[in-house]
Design an enzyme around this catalytic site. Structure first.
Site, PDB file in Angstrom:
ATOM      1  N   HIS A  14       0.855  -1.191   0.000  1.00  0.00           N
ATOM      2  CA  HIS A  14       0.000   0.000   0.000  1.00  0.00           C
ATOM      3  C   HIS A  14       0.891   1.240   0.000  1.00  0.00           C
ATOM      4  CE1 HIS A  14      -3.291   2.692   0.968  1.00  0.00           C
ATOM      5  NE2 HIS A  14      -2.687   3.108   2.071  1.00  0.00           N
ATOM      6  N   ASN A  15       0.499   2.261  -0.784  1.00  0.00           N
ATOM      7  CA  ASN A  15       1.308   3.488  -0.870  1.00  0.00           C
ATOM      8  C   ASN A  15       2.786   3.140  -1.089  1.00  0.00           C
ATOM      9  OD1 ASN A  15      -0.962   5.008  -0.457  1.00  0.00           O
ATOM     10  ND2 ASN A  15      -0.512   5.510   1.676  1.00  0.00           N
ATOM     11  N   HIS A  30       1.221  11.057  -2.477  1.00  0.00           N
ATOM     12  CA  HIS A  30       0.016  10.951  -1.657  1.00  0.00           C
ATOM     13  C   HIS A  30      -0.680  12.306  -1.666  1.00  0.00           C
ATOM     14  CE1 HIS A  30      -2.522   9.912   1.855  1.00  0.00           C
ATOM     15  NE2 HIS A  30      -2.359   8.682   1.397  1.00  0.00           N
ATOM     16  N   GLU A  70       1.222  -0.125  -5.561  1.00  0.00           N
ATOM     17  CA  GLU A  70       0.228   0.930  -5.762  1.00  0.00           C
ATOM     18  C   GLU A  70       0.876   2.181  -6.319  1.00  0.00           C
ATOM     19  OE1 GLU A  70      -3.481   2.980  -3.366  1.00  0.00           O
ATOM     20  OE2 GLU A  70      -1.682   2.464  -2.234  1.00  0.00           O
ATOM     21  N   ASP A 112      -0.383   6.122  -6.835  1.00  0.00           N
ATOM     22  CA  ASP A 112      -1.359   7.213  -6.722  1.00  0.00           C
ATOM     23  C   ASP A 112      -0.980   8.274  -7.748  1.00  0.00           C
ATOM     24  OD1 ASP A 112      -2.421   5.793  -4.694  1.00  0.00           O
ATOM     25  OD2 ASP A 112      -1.991   7.218  -3.100  1.00  0.00           O
ATOM     26  N   GLU A 167      -4.377   4.319  -8.714  1.00  0.00           N
ATOM     27  CA  GLU A 167      -5.388   5.235  -8.184  1.00  0.00           C
ATOM     28  C   GLU A 167      -5.290   6.503  -9.014  1.00  0.00           C
ATOM     29  OE1 GLU A 167      -6.174   7.971  -4.340  1.00  0.00           O
ATOM     30  OE2 GLU A 167      -5.349   5.987  -3.945  1.00  0.00           O
TER      31      GLU A 167
END
Length: 854
Positions: free
Chosen positions: A337-338, A382, A367, A369, A416
């Site tokens: 994640h991230n 982020h 991931e 973003d 994302e």
């Protein structure tokens, strides 16, 4: 038993073959040559040059270039470096065993950004396991850079090939050399006492003096040569191993192949054969004459028990041994994640190196973003925080170069998407041009799949997970944001809810932060104000993080009084309200990017979808940990059935501002495949993740138990079957535990061992031994810990060593985690790891394990 021919031989011919070598010369050069000789590198020009040392330019930024002197230490296991201004109390060293990779050229993010003034051939990067930053260096010449790259590669390869006994010998000699303060190869009693403190043991002065005198055969109050060898032999004695060896070898104290086979059967290896026993003798026995007669002596027996064959992890599970031809939904998949973050999600740095480290740990789902960037270049960071930004293009290049170095099985890019259609098209172009044939752009057979392909079918391939347009949709407003439930993650920080008043982040600021409740209204009891913090961005970030965490704590305390249903309703209402408000602001979905979503289409999942609705194999819902936990508790079996044919991703709540992790075992119990964790945050959660994916060649894919793969399964993690397995662990001893406070010689650990079981809720338990006072060198417990399990197929076993502290929480010393089905029974050594996942060799636990099935 000994054959008559061997019984007639003299005792001297049967003397133990293992010897601790003591150098004849007292100089540092002599110690180094001895170490190199053991490693078969005593004539290697590259390593000899490293012993002399080299001056490098250390590079941190465009302006921060500092000259440092680096030199390989005499133990050939550490590198020492000197700063311009010395700090006598600090130990400026790093250990070769903590190195992850060594790269030559501009092969790191730091050197690509800041190393342009130095020729690529003169540059090298050393990356480390855990959270330590990369070391970017520039050598004066290409030849010197190559010497260090080659030399480090040879040393690391030799260290990797060392047996545990060789590591122990190397380890003790490193401390012996340090304790010999005048470097005369003679040890006074004072130096011996210093040695004992360094190796983490407090010994009674009278006993230490007695042992010293017994070894001082020359009676000159100094130990040298053979006397030091005898002292170290006594110090390294393993009485518990000797007792086991003598129990099976009998009076002659030599194991025959038949006696070794009996030991193997008692270890629980029912399929062991005479040929296997003979193979172990020929592999680990050090005495050539004993080996010729298929006999094993005490030193060979110790070598065997300290080897991978004597370890707690089943050697057969170290390589890929599971069926890799089942659908992707049948596997647990290592997920991050991230992934781009190196620290917290408020103000931490984003880096492509974080992706490299994740791949090095076997991660198969990362991931990205993606946000609008300047000059038409999409960036990854982020959003709505102070985290730094990296180019999307650079991340995809890292995927191309590093994704398949350690595992050939497919990688999933979880996108994302917050970009407009133009930069989405740019993203699609980069994915196609950079990844080329690696990228999956259509189904394998060109048809709509009825089930997901297997890892074997997708070897070397990259899958894109994201939003996909349906055939009748136009370029309508869509976003991955609701599918990732990111309203929850950003509800305290998004622009509509956080007002920042002041100058740009790079200047002095005077700001006021106002947070609103989840329904968008300003409420007194949920109001948080942070006034007049006037430091630069880094300080602002820190204070903002503290303030938000304080707010979160108050929120969570209030919510404890609510039941789960009302909490979920509040969350869903908040999501619905925010979606309605922001529909017009969401970006459109680019056809070019949508076309790359083949097997992993982002989708919603609600409770109604779990009851009787046919799952779609290519749909992938993303759930925050709270929602996933709710499904498991309230619709356990339906959720498990859903996850038999469809991937499901779980990620941490956005309230975890420090990038803390949740317990992944809960989600594995429900059959979730993509259990995403913050890889940059060490802790027991990452230990569990590393333990889960320790097996099957560390390839990042682990086959789920049968009851999590069958469509008609009746398994419910909240209501498993009755207990059926008993695990009995006798904790015997530990060896050479690391010293926690090297700055305080008198600080000795008081170790205790805790065994933790993670599985379905009914199976979770932990038990611990008493602590041993002032002995991290060879503490003895002899205590038995017993556990009863109903679902051992899902259980993880974590062995933890801590330093007992009566006044505060215990300090972490080391740990090892593995699946219960990979436990080997019998007498086993457990090789410990640090909090960051680095080896603590030669530190081990010695245990006896027994598993009883009803």
């Amino acid at each position: 038993m000994l054959c008559p021919r061997w019984k007639r031989r003299s005792g001297r011919e049967l003397e133990p073959s293992f010897r601790i070598l003591v150098s004849d010369g007292g100089s540092q050069e002599g110690a180094a040559l001895r170490a190199l000789k053991k490693m078969d590198l005593n004539e290697d020009e590259d390593v000899l040059a490293m012993l002399k040392g080299s001056r490098f330019c250390k590079i941190r930024s465009l302006k921060w270039h500092k000259v440092r002197f680096y030199r390989l230490q005499e133990d050939c296991m550490t590198v020492w470096f000197q700063r311009r201004f010395r700090h006598p109390k600090s130990h400026h060293i790093f250990f070769l065993q903590h190195i992850e990779t060594v790269r030559q050229g501009h092969q790191s993010e730091g050197l690509r950004r800041y190393g342009g003034a130095f020729p690529s051939s003169c540059c090298l990067t050393i990356t480390f396991k855990g959270r330590r930053k990369n070391l970017d260096l520039a050598a004066p010449t290409e030849e010197e850079a190559q010497r260090w790259v080659r030399g480090l590669a040879k040393l690391r390869a030799r260290l990797e090939a060392m047996s545990q006994r060789e590591k122990l010998d190397h380890w003790i000699h490193g401390y012996l050399h340090q304790a010999d303060s005048d470097h005369d190869s003679k040890m006074s009693f004072k130096e011996i006492k210093h040695l004992l403190q360094m190796v983490n043991v407090t010994m009674d002065d009278m006993y230490a003096q007695q042992l010293f005198k017994e070894c001082d055969s020359s009676r000159n109050e100094q130990l040298e040569g053979a006397e030091i060898e005898e002292f170290l032999r006594r110090l390294l004695k393993r009485p518990e191993l000797e007792e086991i060896f003598y129990r099976y070898s009998g009076e002659d104290r030599v194991l025959s192949a038949a006696e070794l086979l009996e030991f193997l059967h008692d270890q629980g290896e029912e399929g062991a054969t005479m040929a296997q026993a003979q193979h172990l003798i020929h592999t680990y026995e050090l005495n050539e004459k004993a080996k010729q007669h298929d006999l094993m002596m005490l030193d060979g027996f110790m070598m065997y028990l300290l080897s991978p064959d004597g370890a707690v992890l089943d050697p057969a599970h170290k390589d890929v041994y599971q069926d890799m031809n089942q659908p992707l939904s049948h596997y647990f998949i290592s997920s991050s994640h991230n992934t781009y973050l190196t620290q917290s999600q408020i103000g931490g740095a984003s880096s492509t190196e974080a992706y490299i480290r994740a791949f090095a740990q076997g991660c198969r789902c990362v991931e990205l973003d993606c946000w609008e960037g300047p000059d038409g270049e999409p960036v990854v960071y982020h959003g709505h925080t102070f985290t730094s930004k990296i180019l999307f293009r650079d991340v995809i290049q890292v995927v191309r170069d590093h994704a398949f170095l350690l595992s050939p099985y497919p990688v999933i890019l979880s996108l994302e998407n917050h970009c407009g259609t133009q930069q989405q098209s740019t993203m699609a172009r980069y994915l196609r041009t950079i990844l080329g044939n690696m990228l999956v752009t259509e189904t394998l057979d060109g048809k709509i799949p009825k089930e997901l392909p297997s890892p074997e079918q997708l070897k070397g391939k990259v899958l894109v997970k994201g939003k996909k347009k349906t055939g009748h949709q136009k370029e309508e407003a869509q976003s991955d944001l609701p599918d990732e439930d990111k309203e929850n993650e950003l509800k305290l920080l998004k622009p509509s809810q956080v007002l920042l008043k002041g100058k740009s982040s790079g200047q002095q600021q005077k700001e006021e932060v106002v947070c609103f409740s989840s329904n968008g209204k300003k409420e007194d009891e949920k109001l948080l104000k942070v006034k007049s913090f006037t430091k630069r961005r880094k300080s602002s970030t820190h204070k903002l993080e503290e303030s938000v965490l304080s707010y979160i704590k108050e929120e969570e305390e209030g919510k404890e009084e609510q039941d789960e249903e009302s909490e979920e309703e509040e969350e869903e209402e908040a999501e619905s309200g925010e979606r309605n408000k922001q529909t017009k602001k969401r970006p459109h979905i680019s056809s070019g990017l949508s076309d790359l979503v083949i097997y992993c289409r982002a989708s919603h999942l609600n409770a109604v979808d779990l009851n009787g609705i046919q799952p779609q194999p290519c749909w992938v819902p993303s759930l925050n940990e709270r929602k996933a936990r709710k499904f498991i508790k309230e619709s356990g079996n339906n959720f498990v059935r859903h996850n038999t044919c469809q991937l499901c991703r779980v990620y941490p709540l956005g309230l975890r501002m420090t990038s803390a992790n949740y317990n992944p075992q809960e989600m594995w119990n429900g059959g979730c495949q993509l259990v995403a964790l913050n890889f940059q945050t060490p802790g027991y959660e990452m230990d569990l993740n590393n333990g889960r994916f320790l097996v099957n060649g560390k390839c990042g894919y682990v086959l789920k138990p049968d009851f999590l793969r069958r469509r008609d399964t009746t398994f419910d993690p909240e209501h498993p079957g009755p207990p059926q397995t008993t695990l009995i662990i006798k904790v015997l001893t530990a060896q050479q535990l690391p010293k926690l406070n090297r700055e305080k010689p008198n600080s000795i650990v008081d170790p205790l061992v805790r065994v933790e079981i993670y599985g379905v809720p009914r199976d979770c338990a932990q038990k611990e031994t008493n602590y041993v006072l002032n002995n991290g060198f060879n503490p003895y417990w002899g205590q038995t810990l017993q556990f009863t399990l109903g679902t051992p197929e899902l259980a993880l076993v974590r062995f933890v060593v801590e330093d007992y502290d009566i006044t505060s929480s215990n300090d972490f010393v080391g740990q090892f985690t593995l699946p219960m089905y990979s436990l080997k029974q019998g007498y086993r050594h457990i090789h410990l790891f640090s909090k960051d996942g680095a080896s603590l060799a030669p530190a081990t636990l010695f245990v006896h394990i027994q598993i009883k099935n009803q």
